[in-house]
Scaffold this motif. Structure first.
Motif, PDB file in Angstrom:
ATOM      1  N   PHE A  14      33.278  44.329  38.038  1.00  0.00           N
ATOM      2  CA  PHE A  14      34.187  44.127  37.038  1.00  0.00           C
ATOM      3  C   PHE A  14      34.883  43.009  37.605  1.00  0.00           C
ATOM      4  O   PHE A  14      35.186  41.864  36.762  1.00  0.00           O
ATOM      5  N   GLU A  43      39.166  40.748  27.978  1.00  0.00           N
ATOM      6  CA  GLU A  43      40.185  41.986  28.709  1.00  0.00           C
ATOM      7  C   GLU A  43      40.101  41.852  30.103  1.00  0.00           C
ATOM      8  O   GLU A  43      41.050  41.775  30.758  1.00  0.00           O
ATOM      9  N   SER A  44      38.824  41.592  30.744  1.00  0.00           N
ATOM     10  CA  SER A  44      38.687  41.569  32.133  1.00  0.00           C
ATOM     11  C   SER A  44      39.404  40.455  32.533  1.00  0.00           C
ATOM     12  O   SER A  44      40.028  40.327  33.812  1.00  0.00           O
ATOM     13  N   ILE A  84      37.817  50.001  28.589  1.00  0.00           N
ATOM     14  CA  ILE A  84      38.316  48.889  29.512  1.00  0.00           C
ATOM     15  C   ILE A  84      39.222  49.558  30.932  1.00  0.00           C
ATOM     16  O   ILE A  84      39.224  49.014  31.943  1.00  0.00           O
ATOM     17  N   GLN A 141      36.145  40.572  21.184  1.00  0.00           N
ATOM     18  CA  GLN A 141      36.362  41.895  21.894  1.00  0.00           C
ATOM     19  C   GLN A 141      34.661  41.697  22.550  1.00  0.00           C
ATOM     20  O   GLN A 141      33.771  41.487  21.990  1.00  0.00           O
ATOM     21  N   LYS A 142      34.612  42.666  23.580  1.00  0.00           N
ATOM     22  CA  LYS A 142      33.711  42.691  24.442  1.00  0.00           C
ATOM     23  C   LYS A 142      32.901  41.440  24.920  1.00  0.00           C
ATOM     24  O   LYS A 142      31.773  41.483  25.338  1.00  0.00           O
ATOM     25  N   LYS A 194      37.261  51.451  22.700  1.00  0.00           N
ATOM     26  CA  LYS A 194      36.958  50.322  23.313  1.00  0.00           C
ATOM     27  C   LYS A 194      37.841  49.983  24.665  1.00  0.00           C
ATOM     28  O   LYS A 194      37.498  49.733  25.724  1.00  0.00           O
TER      29      LYS A 194
END
Length: 388
Positions: free
Chosen positions: A184, A320-321, A355, A315-316, A351
């Protein structure tokens, strides 16, 4: 039983006294700041009231204070469902179904008189960041803005006829832990350095810019979901103004792609770790100064994620990471913070759940947003799942 509408100082005092009766032996309960609760019902402080109405009551049985409830509706919330839907909140009751039913009946009758056809609860009059949902699992000290309840409340609500509209999950993690998933963080580090992307944290001096960017991202990320309601700019101004003493600029992040806002992340220190030292719930200048002193002494070791949003086309993508990567660098410097609460994410958002689990979060608490349809023959529908 005697039901009294809260209209004068005596009943306002009773409204705030009741939780101390309900939670007197519960060490996990942290009393909310009285002024924060009163601001919810103050037209000058709560912009949402300008587009709706609210009423609250206290209930006595044999001259003993046994319950309270508030009912409210706003145009922004009511009109987004198949039926006009109001809300109930700030519910407290002794373990007595008759008492609870009286409170729910009162709220229902008032909401019907205001044109509503259903009621959700326990919710807040305003944004769902605060005072939202019925705690049914994870009976520990709650972070700031999260509801805490006795275990028997679920039975009181469900026996009346409320049904689960959606579940709300809260995850905990230490984002600085070396044991978090290595893959991650590799992806996060790579994404955070990718050309064309800019990551920057909030600054009070550019507040209006960030409010504009927040609203743009939020609208794009949520406008296709049935829980979406447009955020009022003044509501955000008020929230930031009221929280200015506790907000950390480096806890709020924005992501831009070629100069356009595409993602945001907002986190606050868990002020409940300070509020618990002031059990009366009342605040004055001396107490405020002591609270600021305790904050500087680094008494707070937990922060709470309020909201995160990414526009659909990104998104994806790993955005976010990458945001978590920025936060990790901040928390490595502020090493007195050793716990992050990711609260809350709805079961309609698989989703975001993925995460939170990918970053190493452990599910610790569950709240329920409940709904009661006034037409008992109408088909009950749960909240729809967010899909790609």
């Amino acid at each position: 039983m005697q039901l009294v509408k809260v209209e004068d100082k005596r009943q306002v005092d009773a409204f705030h006294q009741l939780p101390y009766i309900i939670y007197k032996d519960d060490k996990n309960w942290v009393p909310p700041l009285r002024m924060m609760v009163e601001d919810v019902f103050n037209l000058k402080k709560n912009n949402a009231l300008k587009k709706g109405n609210a009423c609250r009551w206290v209930l006595y049985k044999n001259d003993e204070l046994v319950g309270r409830i508030a009912a409210f509706h706003t145009s922004g919330y009511a009109g987004q469902f198949d039926q006009l839907t109001g809300g109930v909140g700030f519910f407290e009751s002794i373990d007595d179904q008759e008492v609870a039913n009286t409170l729910f009946d009162t709220a229902k009758a008032w909401l019907e008189s205001e044109g509503m056809e259903a009621m959700d609860g326990p919710i807040n009059l305003g944004e769902n960041f605060f005072n939202w949902g019925l705690l049914v699992d994870g009976f520990m000290q709650q972070s700031y803005g999260m509801n805490y309840h006795p275990r028997y409340y679920q039975q009181l609500w469900e026996n009346y006829g409320f049904q689960t509209y959606y579940q709300q999950f809260s995850y905990h993690l230490n984002i600085t832990s070396p044991d978090l998933p290595e893959r991650f963080w590799k992806i996060a580090a790579w994404m955070s350095k990718k050309p064309g992307y800019k990551f920057e944290h909030f600054r009070f001096k550019k507040c209006e810019k960030y409010i504009t960017d927040f609203i743009e991202i939020y609208d794009k990320a949520w406008n296709k979901h049935d829980n979406y309601k447009r955020i009022d700019r003044q509501d955000l101004r008020d929230m930031i103004s009221q929280s200015k003493l506790i907000l950390e600029e480096e806890f709020i992040w924005f992501v831009y792609r070629d100069g356009k806002p595409i993602a945001f992340f907002m986190m606050i220190p868990d002020v409940n770790q300070l509020v618990k030292y002031f059990p009366s719930g009342k605040m004055n200048l001396l107490k405020l100064l002591r609270m600021l002193y305790l904050k500087r002494k680094k008494v707070i070791n937990r922060c709470r994620v309020l909201v995160m949003g990414v526009v659909p086309e990104f998104q994806k993508s790993g955005i976010e990471s990458a945001i978590f990567y920025q936060l990790r660098q901040v928390l490595l410097k502020k090493d007195w913070y050793d716990e992050m609460e990711l609260s809350w994410v709805g079961d309609f958002n698989p989703k975001m759940i993925s995460i939170f689990e990918a970053v190493g979060g452990k599910k610790m608490k569950t709240h329920l947003t409940l709904r009661y349809l006034f037409d008992r023959d109408k088909e009950f529908k749960r909240s729809s799942i967010i899909v790609d």
